[in-house]
Enzyme design. Structure first.
Site, mmCIF file in Angstrom:
data_model
loop_
_atom_site.group_PDB
_atom_site.id
_atom_site.type_symbol
_atom_site.label_atom_id
_atom_site.label_comp_id
_atom_site.label_asym_id
_atom_site.label_seq_id
_atom_site.Cartn_x
_atom_site.Cartn_y
_atom_site.Cartn_z
ATOM 1 C CE LYS A 72 -3.748 -2.536 2.170
ATOM 2 N NZ LYS A 72 -4.502 -2.836 3.396
ATOM 3 C CE1 TYR A 194 -6.416 -3.279 -0.116
ATOM 4 C CE2 TYR A 194 -7.516 -5.408 -0.001
ATOM 5 C CZ TYR A 194 -6.833 -4.376 0.619
ATOM 6 O OH TYR A 194 -6.547 -4.453 1.962
ATOM 7 C CE1 TYR A 246 -3.526 -0.498 8.300
ATOM 8 C CE2 TYR A 246 -2.134 -2.224 9.180
ATOM 9 C CZ TYR A 246 -2.662 -1.544 8.114
ATOM 10 O OH TYR A 246 -2.316 -1.912 6.852
#
Ligand code: DON
Length: 310
Positions: A72, A194, A246
């Site tokens: 990503k 993705y 995260y």
């Protein structure tokens, strides 16, 4: 003396086996994508490349694994390059404080993902790339190969298919964002892209090499081509620092002190701008979904070398 000369990488790497023997191999291999659980959970590799092109390696650093969400960083880089600051109308740069696949924040924030690294944000980035690229999968893997300097970096169809068969949450997120008008393309096309980018396989050396442009003001040191501008390289690093782990981004900053990005395949890439990029792989994940031993060994590394960015 440059900071690289000040670090005795050789000595610190020579102690890794001893340090590793004191770290229990705790946690669990990701199993929500069945194919990801087919991995030897005792594997451990680490590879570091300095901006003076010196390399240091230990363990299974030449064995390829699923880089998952680490990809990503590269998709975000390409989307920023193609879309420019218009991108910030559709995705934020704030840490989420939530799990990578959390859905709840998305409703509260009207379908605008908090950052490009949580799944919702990464899916949005894929939508941007599907809009810009004629053949997204082909063009993206070509960029990755250029960054690594190898022609045989590939998607793993087996992992991509396994994720597709279990990717209900990602499908939900995309549909949800589409209901807010924040996704422009066909949901299945975006999902397919993705799942493929998450399935890319690299070893630690290749992974460290792929992010060297973020250590080098946006320049790919293998061919001296500008991947992104120096200012954008800084911004990508800033987003990694705040959002790369995260709901464990604070802990990683606190203990390791470098911008970085993790993946549920057990990989972590972390870098010190202008000094080094390091990739580590250990498949067992902690309860936040980040490599347990990977984080511990990076904490050892930045502590011993006094090379956190802080
Ligand atoms: O979307 C997913 O579930 C995965 N393919 C990527 C997850 C991932 O690596 C999250 N990061 N640590």
């Amino acid at each position: 003396m440059t900071p690289n000369d000040a670090i005795n990488y050789e000595q610190v790497f020579s102690k890794i086996p001893t340090v590793l023997s004191t770290i229990k191999n705790l946690g669990n291999v990701a199993s929500y994508i069945p194919e990801l659980s087919n991995v030897d959970d005792t594997k451990f590799g680490i590879h570091l490349i300095t901006t003076q092109n010196k390399s240091f390696s230990y363990g299974d650093a030449q064995e390829r694994f699923s880089i998952q969400s680490i990809a990503k960083v590269l998709s975000f880089t390409l989307a920023l390059k193609l879309e420019g600051k218009e991108l910030w109308k559709r995705v934020g740069v704030e840490p989420s404080g939530n799990a990578f696949n959390s859905l709840s924040q998305l409703e509260l924030e009207n379908g605008i993902p908090r950052n490009p690294f949580i799944n919702a944000g990464a899916l949005l980035i894929c939508d941007v790339l599907v809009s810009h690229l004629k053949n997204p999968k082909e063009e993206f893997i070509l960029l990755v190969r250029k960054l690594v300097g190898k022609d045989d970096i590939n998607y793993c169809e087996r992992i991509a298919l396994s994720e597709k068969e279990h990717g209900f949450r990602n499908a939900a997120m995309l549909n949800f964002m589409k209901s807010y008008g924040n996704i422009n393309n066909d949901v299945d096309a975006v999902l397919d892209f993705y799942f493929h980018l998450c399935s890319i396989e690299m070893n630690c050396e290749e992974l460290a090499q792929s992010m060297m442009y973020l250590c080098s003001n946006g320049i790919n040191p293998l061919n001296n081509e500008e991947v992104v501008s120096p200012s954008r390289a800084k911004r990508i690093n800033a987003v990694m620092q705040l959002c790369g782990f995260y709901d464990e981004a604070g802990e990683f900053s606190f203990k390791v002190g470098l911008p970085g990005k993790s993946g549920v395949g057990g990989g972590i890439v972390a870098l010190h701008p202008l000094i080094y990029c390091v990739a580590v792989w250990s498949p067992k994940l902690n309860e936040k979904g980040n490599s347990y031993r990977g984080m511990k060994i990076l904490e050892y590394f930045t502590t011993q070398t006094e090379s956190s960015i802080f």
